[in-house]
Design an enzyme around this catalytic site. Structure first.
Site, PDB file in Angstrom:
ATOM      1  CD  GLN A   1      -0.885  -0.899   3.638  1.00  0.00           C
ATOM      2  OE1 GLN A   1      -2.206  -0.759   3.707  1.00  0.00           O
ATOM      3  NE2 GLN A   1      -0.280  -1.602   4.596  1.00  0.00           N
TER       4      GLN A   1
ATOM      5  CG  HIS B   1      -5.629   3.177  19.384  1.00  0.00           C
ATOM      6  ND1 HIS B   1      -5.231   4.312  18.823  1.00  0.00           N
ATOM      7  CD2 HIS B   1      -5.505   2.123  18.390  1.00  0.00           C
ATOM      8  CE1 HIS B   1      -4.619   4.092  17.701  1.00  0.00           C
ATOM      9  NE2 HIS B   1      -4.938   2.808  17.251  1.00  0.00           N
TER      10      HIS B   1
ATOM     11  CG  ASP C   1      -1.872   2.759  14.646  1.00  0.00           C
ATOM     12  OD1 ASP C   1      -2.703   2.139  13.914  1.00  0.00           O
ATOM     13  OD2 ASP C   1      -2.103   2.528  15.910  1.00  0.00           O
TER      14      ASP C   1
ATOM     15  CD  GLU D   1       0.629  -3.855   9.909  1.00  0.00           C
ATOM     16  OE1 GLU D   1       0.645  -3.961   8.688  1.00  0.00           O
ATOM     17  OE2 GLU D   1      -0.194  -3.728  10.597  1.00  0.00           O
TER      18      GLU D   1
ATOM     19  CG  ASP E   1      -3.344 -12.234   4.835  1.00  0.00           C
ATOM     20  OD1 ASP E   1      -3.595 -13.261   4.034  1.00  0.00           O
ATOM     21  OD2 ASP E   1      -3.796 -11.534   5.441  1.00  0.00           O
ATOM     22  N   GLY E   2      -2.621 -11.432   8.359  1.00  0.00           N
ATOM     23  CA  GLY E   2      -3.831 -12.011   9.385  1.00  0.00           C
ATOM     24  C   GLY E   2      -4.687 -12.797   8.871  1.00  0.00           C
TER      25      GLY E   2
ATOM     26  CG  ASP F   1      -6.419  -1.232  14.950  1.00  0.00           C
ATOM     27  OD1 ASP F   1      -5.460  -0.674  15.159  1.00  0.00           O
ATOM     28  OD2 ASP F   1      -7.207  -0.623  14.218  1.00  0.00           O
TER      29      ASP F   1
ATOM     30  CG  ASP G   1     -11.564   2.882   6.489  1.00  0.00           C
ATOM     31  OD1 ASP G   1     -10.802   3.615   6.233  1.00  0.00           O
ATOM     32  OD2 ASP G   1     -11.992   2.484   7.490  1.00  0.00           O
TER      33      ASP G   1
ATOM     34  N   PRO H   1      -8.022  -0.536  -2.959  1.00  0.00           N
ATOM     35  CG  PRO H   1      -6.029   0.202  -4.113  1.00  0.00           C
ATOM     36  CD  PRO H   1      -7.553   0.693  -3.522  1.00  0.00           C
TER      37      PRO H   1
HETATM   38  N1  SAM Z   1      -7.627   2.173  12.962  1.00  0.00           N
HETATM   39  C1  SAM Z   1      -7.642   2.070  11.618  1.00  0.00           C
HETATM   40  C2  SAM Z   1      -8.757   2.032  10.979  1.00  0.00           C
HETATM   41  O1  SAM Z   1      -9.976   2.234  11.640  1.00  0.00           O
HETATM   42  O2  SAM Z   1      -8.847   2.210   9.687  1.00  0.00           O
HETATM   43  C3  SAM Z   1      -6.589   0.925  11.279  1.00  0.00           C
HETATM   44  C4  SAM Z   1      -5.499   1.385  11.617  1.00  0.00           C
HETATM   45  S1  SAM Z   1      -4.064   0.141  11.463  1.00  0.00           S
HETATM   46  C5  SAM Z   1      -2.850   1.133  10.628  1.00  0.00           C
HETATM   47  C6  SAM Z   1      -4.373  -0.821   9.980  1.00  0.00           C
HETATM   48  C7  SAM Z   1      -3.397  -1.971   9.835  1.00  0.00           C
HETATM   49  O3  SAM Z   1      -3.966  -3.170   9.144  1.00  0.00           O
HETATM   50  C8  SAM Z   1      -2.211  -1.185   8.818  1.00  0.00           C
HETATM   51  O4  SAM Z   1      -1.263  -1.141   9.199  1.00  0.00           O
HETATM   52  C9  SAM Z   1      -2.214  -2.554   7.561  1.00  0.00           C
HETATM   53  O5  SAM Z   1      -1.122  -2.471   7.223  1.00  0.00           O
HETATM   54  C10 SAM Z   1      -2.760  -3.666   8.457  1.00  0.00           C
HETATM   55  N2  SAM Z   1      -3.274  -4.813   7.549  1.00  0.00           N
HETATM   56  C11 SAM Z   1      -3.789  -4.496   6.351  1.00  0.00           C
HETATM   57  N3  SAM Z   1      -4.515  -5.644   5.675  1.00  0.00           N
HETATM   58  C12 SAM Z   1      -3.864  -6.551   6.714  1.00  0.00           C
HETATM   59  C13 SAM Z   1      -3.878  -8.127   6.818  1.00  0.00           C
HETATM   60  N4  SAM Z   1      -4.515  -8.670   5.696  1.00  0.00           N
HETATM   61  N5  SAM Z   1      -3.341  -8.862   7.650  1.00  0.00           N
HETATM   62  C14 SAM Z   1      -2.508  -8.097   8.605  1.00  0.00           C
HETATM   63  N6  SAM Z   1      -2.506  -6.830   8.824  1.00  0.00           N
HETATM   64  C15 SAM Z   1      -3.200  -5.987   7.791  1.00  0.00           C
END
Ligand code: SAM
Length: 313
Positions: free
Chosen positions: A35, A66, A90, A109, A141-142, A159, A162, A166
């Site tokens: 991203q 948080h 974060d 993450e 990947d989660g 967490d 949205d 993409p």
């Molecule tokens: N609080 C924010 C919101 O409500 O939009 C979310 C914040 S947090 C920074 C989102 C994190 O999810 C990012 O660091 C992103 O890289 C991570 N992320 C996205 N897709 C993911 C996945 N498939 N597995 C694990 N982490 C993922």
């Protein structure tokens, strides 16, 4: 997108609304494998993390998000020892989890570059939580991690970003994800996920509520207010046996005292209880969605809202 000099225009959750933030300085911008990552010093909210042009968290009001993502589930549990965080690059959720006397926090993450950029530029959000010896940080990947069901946890916190555009985060809202989350809960365990704006993406709030109802008997959606997200935000928490909306105020207060949780600026036992009391239109919208078995289309802001939601069913 920076234009007219120093203004950031957030990628909108709905096509018919634009949010612009005045920017003092761009501290970081890079496209990672997953991203586009930017950290901007905004005039109103301080330093903010932006992923794919969507604001993720900001220094001045991150506590509104948080504290309400983490503490209701953690304090509903009598003694959470092992916690899983999915996403949360974060470090704001991690910091709040580590305020509790946990033994280990596993954080999964997907993007190492998000953590490195936040570690350097957002200490006011993570508070050096990444240096805590109780942290087991994995860059993967989660969705795949949960599919493998490596172990069980007392509390699981999702967490993710949205599910718009993409993003690698859309899979974290897919129906198949929830069976795995339920299987990874210890007895008495709770899972909580950020479930978007109940005003701008109500279909996502409802869809996640329904997906969790498919796999766990106790499901509760609750609210907070995050001004940098443009207002109301929702979380949905679920469990086999623990009802976070039914924990007595004095039990919550006692657990906060015992765990030394005394730095909250949003969360309190009274706010906890109030957050589960949904406004009538939203309670009815979720009830209608439950009756239909799919997100209803009776939300006051329909049809404009939800337009940008990725298909996650
Ligand atoms: N609080 C924010 C919101 O409500 O939009 C979310 C914040 S947090 C920074 C989102 C994190 O999810 C990012 O660091 C992103 O890289 C991570 N992320 C996205 N897709 C993911 C996945 N498939 N597995 C694990 N982490 C993922």
């Amino acid at each position: 997108m920076i234009d007219g000099g120093l203004w950031h225009t957030d990628d909108p959750e709905v096509p018919s609304q634009r949010v612009m933030l005045q920017v003092r300085e761009e501290l970081y911008r890079r496209r990672s494998q997953f991203q586009e990552i930017a950290i901007l010093d905004t005039v109103l909210f301080g330093r903010a993390l932006i992923l794919n042009n969507i604001l993720q968290t900001a220094e001045r009001d991150e506590f509104c998000y948080h504290e309400m993502l983490v503490h209701p589930a953690m304090l509903a549990h009598p003694a959470p020892r092992r916690v899983l965080i999915i996403g949360g690059g974060d470090g704001g959720a991690l910091r709040r989890v580590l305020e509790h006397p946990v033994e280990r926090v596993t954080m999964v993450e997907i993007d190492r570059e998000v953590v490195e950029a936040c570690r350097e530029h957002l200490p006011a959000i993570h508070g050096n939580a990444f240096d805590d010896p109780r942290l087991d940080l994995r860059f993967e990947d989660g969705f795949a991690y949960v599919e493998a069901r490596p172990e069980k946890f007392d509390v699981i916190i999702v967490d993710g970003p949205d599910p718009i555009g993409p993003t690698p985060g859309t899979v974290l809202f897919a129906r198949d994800f929830y069976r795995g989350l339920a299987d990874m809960l210890e007895d008495g365990g709770l899972v909580v996920q950020q479930t978007e704006s109940p005003m701008l993406l109500p279909a996502q709030t409802a869809a996640t509520h329904l997906h969790l109802r498919d796999v766990l008997p106790i499901v509760r959606t609750y609210l907070t207010h995050v001004q940098s997200y443009d207002g109301w935000w929702s979380f949905t928490v679920a469990s086999r046996t623990t009802d976070p909306a039914a924990v007595e105020l004095d039990v919550l207060a006692q657990r906060m005292r015992e765990r030394g949780i005394d730095q909250c600026r949003y969360y309190s036992p009274e706010v906890h209880r109030g957050a589960f009391e949904l406004p009538v239109f939203l309670r009815r919208y979720l009830e209608e969605s439950i009756a239909l078995g799919r997100p209803a289309d009776t939300h006051p802001l329909m049809p404009e809202v939800n337009a940008r939601l990725a298909q996650t069913s």
